[in-house]
Design a protein around this motif. Structure first.
Motif, short mmCIF file in Angstrom:
data_model
loop_
_atom_site.label_atom_id
_atom_site.label_comp_id
_atom_site.label_asym_id
_atom_site.label_seq_id
_atom_site.Cartn_x
_atom_site.Cartn_y
_atom_site.Cartn_z
N TYR A 279 -8.58 42.91 -33.04
CA TYR A 279 -8.00 41.55 -33.01
C TYR A 279 -7.36 41.28 -31.64
O TYR A 279 -7.57 40.25 -31.03
N PHE A 280 -6.57 42.26 -31.19
CA PHE A 280 -5.87 42.12 -29.92
C PHE A 280 -6.86 41.96 -28.77
O PHE A 280 -6.71 41.09 -27.90
N PHE A 283 -8.75 38.39 -29.33
CA PHE A 283 -8.03 37.13 -29.18
C PHE A 283 -7.02 37.12 -28.04
O PHE A 283 -6.73 36.08 -27.49
N LYS A 284 -6.41 38.27 -27.75
CA LYS A 284 -5.37 38.28 -26.73
C LYS A 284 -5.95 38.61 -25.36
O LYS A 284 -5.60 37.98 -24.37
N LEU A 286 -9.06 38.34 -24.74
CA LEU A 286 -10.24 37.47 -24.63
C LEU A 286 -11.47 38.27 -24.23
O LEU A 286 -12.34 37.78 -23.53
N GLN B 80 -5.75 29.96 -29.65
CA GLN B 80 -6.90 30.79 -30.02
C GLN B 80 -8.19 30.01 -30.19
O GLN B 80 -9.27 30.60 -30.20
N PRO B 390 -5.40 38.65 -18.81
CA PRO B 390 -5.31 38.43 -20.26
C PRO B 390 -4.86 39.71 -20.97
O PRO B 390 -5.31 40.80 -20.63
N GLY B 391 -3.99 39.56 -21.95
CA GLY B 391 -3.54 40.70 -22.74
C GLY B 391 -2.45 41.52 -22.08
O GLY B 391 -2.00 42.53 -22.64
#
Lengths: 323, 431
Positions: A279-280, A283-284, A286, B80, B390-391
């Motif tokens: 999930y991370f 979605f996070k 990308l 999202q 990102p992240g």
């Protein structure tokens, strides 16, 4: 639940009269039957088959979620092999299996046997039913709600530390979910609490169908509780044990909600699991391709585990049938 | 069966036709548009929510015959799904969207956002926004800081120190103006058994404190290297090394509670609201809430000694390429930049980007805006530490949880946060 290998003739079926000709091969099912399978098959393709194939394709691409994916072959899978977080997440899955399958099943077996064999007989059946409902209550709560409530309890200024302070054990107070050494054991404890009711209810239902004469005969022969548990309870409810084991193992391998609500995989990845990691990543970060690769590996492992479980169950049933 | 097949074929053809027609949306002249679909994710009682409600009223007055279809969305919903939303014909004509490379930058690089450069020049938005505020509005192949305008911010935010005046007075502490005075103030609190700095390790505050400490040794060149990839960043050198080491030192000295690794930003905020901690280092987004919820005497000061501060423009108004009412969307953005709307943001605890402090009636609000104007005027907005890739937010959270727990050394944390940064930058700059 168990289906015997030797299936009796269908009720009402009569043997064919001898014709003197070579027996014909059994007829294939009527083509009309396929029509009834169509809705299920279409739904399967729409909800599972299609997305699975598409996820498999995405796992071979580099894609941020917008624009066109670019095909990179097995690069994502190669990266996975050397990704420490990925391996940590799978190591944590073993802890989740202990917390969601092994311990709840073992404790659930004993609790169900005690509730059925002792409480149910010595007290009114309603007492056993009430206790069973109490054990099952966490299963009724939405898992995210349970996670948030446990998050409050385990906070540095939460109820657990407050309780420790109140009984003079304040020195044991701790940031239970913030310390990498205690976060995973705490999540495991919460999951045992959540899961326990499921095997208890299933096993108690299974015990209802066990012939009481078996227990009575065993008691007359002088068998104690432990002997009766091993010799009667365990073998009699083996099919349900397989069902509980399989469903809980799958749940443990794809656990997401409690991790999201309690720790978001932290601290320092101490409670990260493959579903949250996917999930991370998806979605996070990308990184849709990499997230898909994690999901595909997880799916593959779940399918393999499920097949192994079902085979083991079939083997056990064949063995029982042969006795 | 044949009839069923005919119906299915007809339905499929109809659906495909509708999709094809919808895909053509956004092309051509939209001067006759009489509907403006507007989405944002600000709560109704926030400074921006109040200001934009008024902007919608003004827009309606000035565009009789145009229907405004406003929908309030959830932040995560937009975060999202924005790519899919604005790539469809069902998306809005104008939308609030997150600034940064991974969001507005990504969509702009895919051709999903309208280039607003000509409008920005013609309508004077480029004059109203300082250079550091324009950084988040412009993107070149998805990387912010230069190139064309793909969004317009009309509020700002920055990180400061909030303090409890009553606790300061009670313990004889004065407002620090240098980092040395800040540590001396915290020593005073520690000596009296008070943990001076509220913290939450599970969310952004730890990373922002680390960044503030790093910025005390940084200049614009560092910020451009770190945020805009102008040059490679050495995580083992100052300012980042100083940031991590000082953070660890502050934990060791008891300035930060060692049991705060699992706490959320909300926990830190409510801890300050209830008067339990004398100081927190956090953003202007708390200001309005503190004004309405804190019963004791409190105030704020800029992180002492710094000329660079974590902060930036707020989120952006973007116009999807599929918008069927682009001219109306530009008109709406223009209204939000007007003094009346900017003052409304300022008078409700927000930070207007083109605000005149003289138009702000409340003294606290005026100070908030004056401080922002000071930072913005000295080109001191350094953005946020998690922006570059990102992240990265979760990478920083995980790293600084290690420092709060004292389970990892500053060097180990710097190593842990360096690799994802370098990998991410390599990924972004490769294309």
């Amino acid at each position: 639940m168990a289906v015997p290998d030797t299936v009796a003739a269908r009720p009402g079926a009569t043997p064919s009269p001898p014709t003197g000709r070579t027996p014909r091969r059994p007829r294939r099912p009527d083509a009309g039957y396929w029509l009834y399978l169509l809705p299920g098959a279409a739904l399967f393709l729409l909800v599972i088959g299609g997305p699975l194939v598409y996820t498999g394709y995405l796992s071979l691409t580099k894609w941020s979620g917008v624009g066109d994916p670019s095909f990179i072959g097995l690069d994502n899978y190669r990266t996975l092999l050397t990704d420490d977080v990925f391996w940590t997440s799978f190591t944590n899955t073993i802890a989740m299996i202990v917390a969601m399958v092994v311990l709840p099943t073992l404790i659930g077996l004993v609790l169900a046997a005690v509730l059925f064999d002792t409480i149910g007989r010595r007290f009114r059946p309603r007492t056993a039913a009430a206790l069973r409902a109490a054990f099952y209550l966490p299963q009724v709560l939405p898992v995210v709600v349970a996670g948030i409530v446990w998050g409050w309890i385990l906070r540095p200024d939460g109820a657990l530390n407050g309780l420790l302070d109140a009984i003079g054990l304040g020195t044991l107070s701790h940031d239970w979910l913030g310390d990498p050494d205690t976060a995973l054991p705490m999540v495991m404890a919460v999951m045992i609490w959540v899961q326990l009711g499921y095997p208890v209810v299933v096993f108690m239902a299974a015990l209802e169908r066990v012939n009481p004469e078996l227990y009575e005969a065993a008691e007359i022969d002088g068998a104690g509780w432990w002997r009766r548990f091993r010799a009667i309870t365990l073998p009699q409810i083996r099919p349900e044990t397989f069902v509980v084991g399989l469903t809980c193992t799958i749940a443990a391998m794809k656990v997401f909600g409690p991790i999201y609500a309690l720790t978001r995989g932290g601290p320092e990845n101490a409670t990260n699991v493959p579903s949250y990691f996917a999930y991370f990543t998806f979605f996070k970060r990308l990184n849709v391709g990499y997230g898909s690769a994690i999901s595909m590996v997880l799916t593959l492992i779940i399918v393999v585990v499920a097949v192994l479980f079902i085979r083991a169950q079939n083997r056990a049933e064949r063995r029982d049938g042969g006795i | 069966m044949r009839r069923f097949r005919s119906v299915a074929v007809a339905a499929t053809v109809a659906a495909l036709t509708a999709t094809s027609l919808a895909a053509c949306g956004g092309d051509g002249d939209d001067s006759g548009a009489n509907v403006l679909k507007l989405w944002h994710y600000e709560s109704a009682n926030s400074a921006m929510g109040i200001a934009w409600d008024r902007a919608i009223e003004i827009f309606k007055d000035e565009h009789p015959g145009v229907e405004v279809r406003f929908e309030r969305k959830a932040f995560e919903q937009i975060q999202q799904n924005a790519g899919m939303i604005i790539n469809s014909a069902e998306g809005p004509d104008i939308m609030e969207y997150n600034k940064g490379n991974a969001t507005a930058g990504l969509l702009s690089s895919q051709g999903l956002l309208t280039d607003l450069t000509a409008e920005a020049t013609e309508r004077g938005w480029d004059k109203a926004l300082s250079p550091s505020l324009q950084t988040t509005a412009k993107y070149d192949n998805g990387v912010m800081g230069s190139g064309n305008w793909y969004g317009v911010p009309n509020y700002g935010e920055y990180v400061m120190v909030y303090y409890n005046k009553e606790l300061f007075t009670e313990h004889g502490v004065t407002v620090p103006t240098t980092l040395a005075e800040m540590t001396a103030a915290m020593d005073t609190f520690v000596a009296k058994g008070v943990t001076p700095l509220g913290m939450s390790g599970a969310e952004y505050p730890a990373g922002q404190l680390f960044y503030q400490l790093a910025l005390s040794r940084a200049d614009r060149t560092f910020v451009n290297d770190y945020q805009l990839y102008a040059n490679p960043v050495d995580f083992k050198a100052d300012p980042l090394r100083y940031g991590a080491q000082t953070f660890a030192e502050w934990v060791g000295k008891g300035y930060i509670a060692k049991d705060s690794a699992s706490l959320k930003a909300e926990d830190m905020g409510t801890s300050f609201i209830s008067g339990k901690v004398p100081m927190i280092v956090s953003g202007s987004w708390w200001y309005g809430r503190f004004k309405s919820e804190i019963s004791y005497d409190w105030d704020s000061f800029l992180f002492p000694g710094n000329t660079m501060h974590a902060g930036s423009s707020g989120n952006l108004w973007v116009v999807p390429e599929t918008s069927k009412a682009k001219n109306l969307a530009y008109d709406f953005i223009d209204i939000t930049m007007r003094p009346e709307i900017q003052a409304l943001i300022g008078n409700n605890g927000g930070v207007p980007v083109a605000g005149d402090p003289a138009a702000i009636s409340d003294e606290k609000d005026r100070k908030l805006i004056e401080n922002f104007n000071t930072i913005s005027g000295q080109d001191g907005l350094a953005f946020y530490p998690d922006w570059p890739v990102p992240g990265y937010y979760d990478v920083l959270v995980s790293g600084f949880q290690g420092l709060i727990n004292q389970s990892r050394s500053p060097e180990q944390v710097l190593d842990a946060i360096a690799k994802p940064y370098q990998d991410g930058v390599a990924e972004i700059t490769r294309d």
